[in-house]
Design a protein around this motif. Structure first.
Motif, PDB file in Angstrom:
ATOM      1  N   PRO A 181       0.856  -1.196   0.000  1.00 36.13           N
ATOM      2  CA  PRO A 181       0.000   0.000   0.000  1.00 36.13           C
ATOM      3  C   PRO A 181       0.893   1.248   0.000  1.00 36.13           C
ATOM      4  N   GLY A 182       0.543   2.201  -0.833  1.00 35.96           N
ATOM      5  CA  GLY A 182       1.337   3.417  -0.966  1.00 35.96           C
ATOM      6  C   GLY A 182       2.312   3.385  -2.124  1.00 35.96           C
ATOM      7  N   ASP A 183       2.658   2.175  -2.612  1.00 34.09           N
ATOM      8  CA  ASP A 183       3.529   2.070  -3.787  1.00 34.09           C
ATOM      9  C   ASP A 183       2.781   2.558  -5.016  1.00 34.09           C
ATOM     10  N   LYS A 184       3.524   3.108  -5.951  1.00 39.77           N
ATOM     11  CA  LYS A 184       2.919   3.541  -7.213  1.00 39.77           C
ATOM     12  C   LYS A 184       2.268   2.336  -7.897  1.00 39.77           C
ATOM     13  N   GLY A 185       1.046   2.491  -8.309  1.00 42.84           N
ATOM     14  CA  GLY A 185       0.340   1.428  -9.017  1.00 42.84           C
ATOM     15  C   GLY A 185      -0.294   0.381  -8.126  1.00 42.84           C
ATOM     16  N   TYR A 186      -0.200   0.544  -6.800  1.00 46.84           N
ATOM     17  CA  TYR A 186      -0.804  -0.443  -5.895  1.00 46.84           C
ATOM     18  C   TYR A 186      -2.315  -0.494  -6.130  1.00 46.84           C
ATOM     19  N   GLY A 187      -2.834  -1.701  -6.381  1.00 43.83           N
ATOM     20  CA  GLY A 187      -4.267  -1.888  -6.584  1.00 43.83           C
ATOM     21  C   GLY A 187      -4.765  -1.506  -7.958  1.00 43.83           C
ATOM     22  N   ILE A 188      -3.862  -1.075  -8.836  1.00 45.58           N
ATOM     23  CA  ILE A 188      -4.241  -0.655 -10.190  1.00 45.58           C
ATOM     24  C   ILE A 188      -3.885  -1.773 -11.167  1.00 45.58           C
ATOM     25  N   THR A 189      -4.824  -2.112 -12.015  1.00 49.01           N
ATOM     26  CA  THR A 189      -4.636  -3.195 -12.981  1.00 49.01           C
ATOM     27  C   THR A 189      -3.882  -2.718 -14.214  1.00 49.01           C
ATOM     28  N   ALA A 190      -3.523  -3.651 -15.059  1.00 51.10           N
ATOM     29  CA  ALA A 190      -2.843  -3.339 -16.322  1.00 51.10           C
ATOM     30  C   ALA A 190      -3.707  -2.456 -17.220  1.00 51.10           C
ATOM     31  N   SER A 191      -5.021  -2.511 -17.038  1.00 57.08           N
ATOM     32  CA  SER A 191      -5.921  -1.674 -17.841  1.00 57.08           C
ATOM     33  C   SER A 191      -6.069  -0.274 -17.258  1.00 57.08           C
ATOM     34  N   GLY A 192      -5.441  -0.034 -16.093  1.00 57.50           N
ATOM     35  CA  GLY A 192      -5.521   1.278 -15.465  1.00 57.50           C
ATOM     36  C   GLY A 192      -6.674   1.429 -14.489  1.00 57.50           C
ATOM     37  N   ARG A 193      -7.436   0.383 -14.313  1.00 62.24           N
ATOM     38  CA  ARG A 193      -8.577   0.420 -13.392  1.00 62.24           C
ATOM     39  C   ARG A 193      -8.183  -0.169 -12.039  1.00 62.24           C
ATOM     40  N   THR A 194      -8.937   0.177 -11.018  1.00 68.19           N
ATOM     41  CA  THR A 194      -8.720  -0.391  -9.697  1.00 68.19           C
ATOM     42  C   THR A 194      -9.241  -1.817  -9.682  1.00 68.19           C
ATOM     43  N   ALA A 195      -8.420  -2.749  -9.179  1.00 66.68           N
ATOM     44  CA  ALA A 195      -8.849  -4.150  -9.085  1.00 66.68           C
ATOM     45  C   ALA A 195     -10.073  -4.231  -8.185  1.00 66.68           C
TER      46      ALA A 195
END
Length: 160
Positions: A74-88
């Motif tokens: 948590p807090g890392d760049k891209g955490y929880g963001i999918t390859a499509s750019g959406r939130t998992a």
């Protein structure tokens, strides 16, 4: 390059004009549009959805946003963001190999339901789908399964 054969890419400058055919640009569906498609899935008595495009036998595993699954905290760049750019999102997101199932496809997995191909993963190659869950225990308990996966709506393929 195929649409601009007279152009040398090494000599391109800002302001140069290129030809881009409009019919090659495909629309990426929103989650609402994907949801409408998913909501319209009808399953026949044999368990197969009606009107699917392709059927693939896949290995199913599960993942979460945890460091164990994604290599991110948590807090890392891209955490929880999918390859499509959406939130998992549980109940929606699956990771796929986009060479087999393009991102933004709607898939139907018996016993799981419709899901959206929104993510990829280093271990997700070939006929392998990783189903997203919020909870690590649920993901671990999911284990490894094999199932027929039905492509209901195929997302746009990347063009070279």
């Amino acid at each position: 390059m195929q649409h601009n054969p007279e152009v040398n890419p090494d000599n391109l400058k800002v302001g140069d004009t290129l030809q881009v055919p409009l019919n090659t640009v495909k629309h990426t569906k929103t989650r609402e549009e994907l949801g409408d498609i998913a909501a319209s899935v009808t399953v026949a008595s044999n368990g197969e959805p009606v009107g699917y495009k392709r059927k693939i036998t896949c290995m199913l595993t599960a993942y979460t946003n945890s460091y164990e699954s994604t290599g991110k905290h948590p807090g890392d760049k891209g955490y929880g963001i999918t390859a499509s750019g959406r939130t998992a999102k549980e109940g929606m997101t699956v990771a796929v190999d986009p060479d087999l199932i393009p991102l933004h496809s709607v898939v139907y997995i018996p016993g799981i339901g419709p899901r959206y191909a929104e993510d990829t993963g280093g271990a997700v190659k070939g006929p392998h789908i990783d189903v997203f869950f919020n909870d690590d225990t649920t993901a671990r308990d999911f284990g490894v399964k094999q199932a027929n996966v039905y492509i209901i709506e195929e997302g746009p393929r990347e063009t070279q």
